[in-house]
Design a protein around this motif. Sequence first.
Motif, PDB file in Angstrom:
ATOM      1  N   TRP A  96     -43.471-114.119 -39.055  1.00  0.00           N
ATOM      2  CA  TRP A  96     -42.832-113.750 -40.316  1.00  0.00           C
ATOM      3  C   TRP A  96     -43.478-114.530 -41.453  1.00  0.00           C
ATOM      4  CZ3 TRP A  96     -38.203-115.109 -36.953  1.00  0.00           C
ATOM      5  CH2 TRP A  96     -37.810-113.997 -36.205  1.00  0.00           C
ATOM      6  N   LYS A  97     -43.929-113.837 -42.474  1.00  0.00           N
ATOM      7  CA  LYS A  97     -44.649-114.476 -43.579  1.00  0.00           C
ATOM      8  C   LYS A  97     -43.728-114.965 -44.691  1.00  0.00           C
ATOM      9  CE  LYS A  97     -48.717-113.560 -41.814  1.00  0.00           C
ATOM     10  NZ  LYS A  97     -49.606-114.640 -41.333  1.00  0.00           N
ATOM     11  N   GLU A 153     -37.504-108.484 -50.491  1.00  0.00           N
ATOM     12  CA  GLU A 153     -38.230-107.949 -49.346  1.00  0.00           C
ATOM     13  C   GLU A 153     -37.860-108.610 -48.023  1.00  0.00           C
ATOM     14  OE1 GLU A 153     -41.323-107.969 -52.753  1.00  0.00           O
ATOM     15  OE2 GLU A 153     -39.494-109.000 -52.196  1.00  0.00           O
ATOM     16  N   SER A 154     -37.660-109.902 -48.039  1.00  0.00           N
ATOM     17  CA  SER A 154     -37.502-110.630 -46.787  1.00  0.00           C
ATOM     18  C   SER A 154     -36.177-110.290 -46.101  1.00  0.00           C
ATOM     19  CB  SER A 154     -37.569-112.140 -47.042  1.00  0.00           C
ATOM     20  OG  SER A 154     -37.292-112.855 -45.865  1.00  0.00           O
ATOM     21  N   ARG A 155     -36.257-110.183 -44.777  1.00  0.00           N
ATOM     22  CA  ARG A 155     -35.052-109.992 -43.965  1.00  0.00           C
ATOM     23  C   ARG A 155     -34.869-111.166 -42.997  1.00  0.00           C
ATOM     24  NH1 ARG A 155     -33.657-107.541 -47.393  1.00  0.00           N
ATOM     25  NH2 ARG A 155     -32.937-105.381 -47.549  1.00  0.00           N
ATOM     26  N   SER A 577     -48.710-110.294 -49.227  1.00  0.00           N
ATOM     27  CA  SER A 577     -47.870-109.097 -49.284  1.00  0.00           C
ATOM     28  C   SER A 577     -47.824-108.420 -47.916  1.00  0.00           C
ATOM     29  CB  SER A 577     -48.420-108.110 -50.323  1.00  0.00           C
ATOM     30  OG  SER A 577     -47.730-106.873 -50.259  1.00  0.00           O
ATOM     31  N   PRO A 578     -46.638-108.211 -47.351  1.00  0.00           N
ATOM     32  CA  PRO A 578     -46.559-107.512 -46.058  1.00  0.00           C
ATOM     33  C   PRO A 578     -47.059-106.073 -46.133  1.00  0.00           C
ATOM     34  CG  PRO A 578     -44.506-108.683 -46.540  1.00  0.00           C
ATOM     35  CD  PRO A 578     -45.313-108.684 -47.796  1.00  0.00           C
TER      36      PRO A 578
END
Length: 724
Positions: A96-97, A153-155, A577-578
Motif C-alpha cells: 500500500w503506497k 483516495e486511500s482506503r 499516484s496509484p
Amino acid sequence: MKFMLHILGIFCCLCSCALGQNISVRPNVVNIGALFALNSTIGRAAKVAIAAAVNDINNDSSILAGTKLVVQMQDTNCSGFLGIVQVADLVEYYGWKLVTAVFIDDDYGRNGIAALGDELAKRKLKILYKAAIKPGAKKSEMAAVLVKATMMESRVFVLHANVDSGIAVFSLAYNLSMTSGGYVWIATDWLSSYLDSSPRLDMGLMSIMQGVLTLRLSIVAPEALNRKPSSPSNANKKLYTAIWPGETTTRPRGWVFPNNGNDLRIGIPNRVSYRQFVSVDPQTGVVTGFCIDVFVAAMNLLQYPVPYTFVPFGTGRENPSYTELIDKILTNEFDAVVGDIAIVTNRTKVVDFTQPYIGSGLVILTSVKKQSSIGWAFLQPFTIKMWCVTGMFFLIIGTVVWMLEHRVNDDFRGPPVKQAITVFWFSFSTLFFAHREDTRSTLGRFVIIIWLFVVLIIQSSYTASLTSILTVQHLSSPIKGIDSLIASDEPIGFQVGSFAESYLVNELGVSPSRLKSLGTPDQYKEALDLGPKQGGVAAIVDERPYIELFLSEHDKFAIVGSEFTKSGWGFAFPRDSPLAVDLSTAILTLSENGDLQRITDKWLTSGSSASPSDDLDADRLHVHNFAALFIICGLACIVALAIHAGILYRQYTLHVAAASGPLSAAGSSRSHRSSLRSFLSFADHREVEFHKSANKDHAAIAAGGSSSGVSFTSSNSTNTSMSR
C-alpha cells in the motif's frame, strides 16, 4: 518556565516524602527513577526540565540539607512508537503506497503520526491525509472527520488514539460502513493489546474490531519463517492467510478514486502538427487521436469508475512546450497529462509515468539522392574481403586437385608452365562449370563435388545481389548518423515543443545557434529542400513516430543511421499516484489482447524508415554469410590431402623396399628412405610406372637375379619430365 516549576515542585514533594520517613538518618544520596518516551515531544522537554530541576535542587542546600538528588531517566521505548514502526512495515509488506492517519489532535497523537510519517518516508510511502480529531470531540464531530476521510483516495486507515477515543472511532466507522470490503484499518500495538482482552466491549463490536479492523499479522515473509527451524518462540510468528473486510482473502488495493465529486483534470497538448496523435476540434472541443484512444481504452479496463475531463494546453497556433505541460502537474493545475509525452530522465524525476504504450527514440531525417548504378557495380555484391577469400579458395582448390590428380591423370601433367596454366584454368572454370579436365581419383572427385556445391551457392547469391543493386534505386546522403551530423557544423531542425532541443544542447553539446525550430511537416519539407546553403537545414532530429508519419507521404527523404536514444511515450501522473500503476497494468492488457495494435493500425501508417546506407549494405555479401561453406570445403581439402599423403608414402616405402632387395646394404636402404629428393621424384612420376617397376622387381627377385627397377633419381627426373 511553568513546566520547570511543576517539575521542581514534584521533585521537592518526592524528596520530602522520601526523607520524612526517617529524619534522624539522612542519606547522602536519594535515587529516583523516571520513565519517559524520549522520542516524543513531552519526553524530550521533560528530560531537559528534569535535569535543570535536579541541578537547582542540588545547588540549593536549604532544600535537601546536604543530601544529593540523583534522577535516573530511562527511555520507555513505548509500545506506541514500536507499533508505529510495525505499522509502517505492514503497509510496506502489503504494497500500500498511501495511508490515511486518524488520530487525536494532541501532543501524543501528533507525535505518533509524525513518527509514522517518518517511518513511511523511509520506505518511500506517505500519509495521504491526516484526519485529526479534536480532544473531547463529540461523536458528530468525529463522524464529520471520518466522512471527509472517505472522500480521499486511500482506503488504508491507521488509528493512533487512546482507548476511549479509539473505541468511539471504531463504532462510528462501523456505522458509516467503513468496515466493508476494500477498507483496511490498522491500530497501534497498545490499542491492539487492549482489544485482545478488554471486558468493556460487547461481543459484536469486539468481533468487528479484532477480526476486521485490527490486523495482528506478522510482517515477516512466510518464506523467511519457513526456513527457520520450528521453535515455540517463532511458532506464533507464522503468517497465515488474512481474512480481509468483506470476508475475502484477496488483498485490498488500498486505494479508490476519491469520492469528492471532482473530475480529474487531464491536460492534453493542443497540437498544430501531427494531429493523428492528439487533436482538439476548435469548434466542438472534441478530443481525438491515437494517444487519446489508448488512454480511453486503458481507463475502460479499470475496475472502478474514474470521471475525467480533457483540458487542452497551448495556444493552438504552435505546438506547446511539453516541459511546461508536465510542470502543470507540479502546480496542481492538472491531475495528469495525456498525449505524445516522451518518457525522459528529467521528467521521471518530478512525475510518474505509466508503462510505455509505443516505442520512440530520436532519429535523423535528411534529404537523400538516388544513387545511380556505376560501371563497377558488378563488384558491389561482394565486399572486398569476400572477393579476396573467394579468389584464394579458387586457387586452393585448383592446387589441391592438381596434387590429387597429378600421378593418375594426364590432364594434370606436362611441362611446369603448362601445369601452372592448368591449375589456374581449372580453378576459375569451375565457377561456370566449364572445366574440361576430368578427375579420375576418388579423392579428387570428392573435393570437386563439395567445391561445386559451394560455387553454386556463391554464384546464386551473387546473381541475386547484383540484380537487386542494378534494379533497386538506392538513396545516399552525406550524413551517415548523429556523429557526422554533429561534426558537420550545419543547421539542424527540431520540432517545436519536443525534448530534442534540450537533448541536443545539453547531452550532445550542439550549439543552440545551429538549431532551428520547425512546427509542421510542410516546414520540414521546405527546410530540407532548401538545404543549409539556402537557409534551410541539413537534417531534422525528431522522434521516430513523427518521422515515420512524415515519410509515409514524402519519399524524397529518409532516416539515416539508427536511433541514438531509446524511450517511449507514456501518461504522466503525480508522484506515487496509484492510477499510474493501474493504468500500466491496463496498457499491458491492451498490448496482450491486440487492442493496442488495432488502435495503432487505425491512426498510424508505416512509412519508409530504412536507412539508405543500410539498404546497400544489406544487399552486399560478406564472408560471414558463407563461413560454414568455406569451413566445410577447407576441411574436405585437408582430409583428402592427408589420405593422399598416406597412400603416397606407403607406395614410396614399398618401392624403396623392392628396389633395395634382400642383399642390399643397410646404408643404401637408409639413404633411399631419407632422401627427400628421391621422394619428390617418386611423387612426380605416374602411378602406372610404379606398378610396372614393382612387377619387374618382384619377378627378378623370384628368379634369383638382381633388381632391374627403375631408379627415380634426380639425375633423370628432369629428362623424363620433358616427355610427360
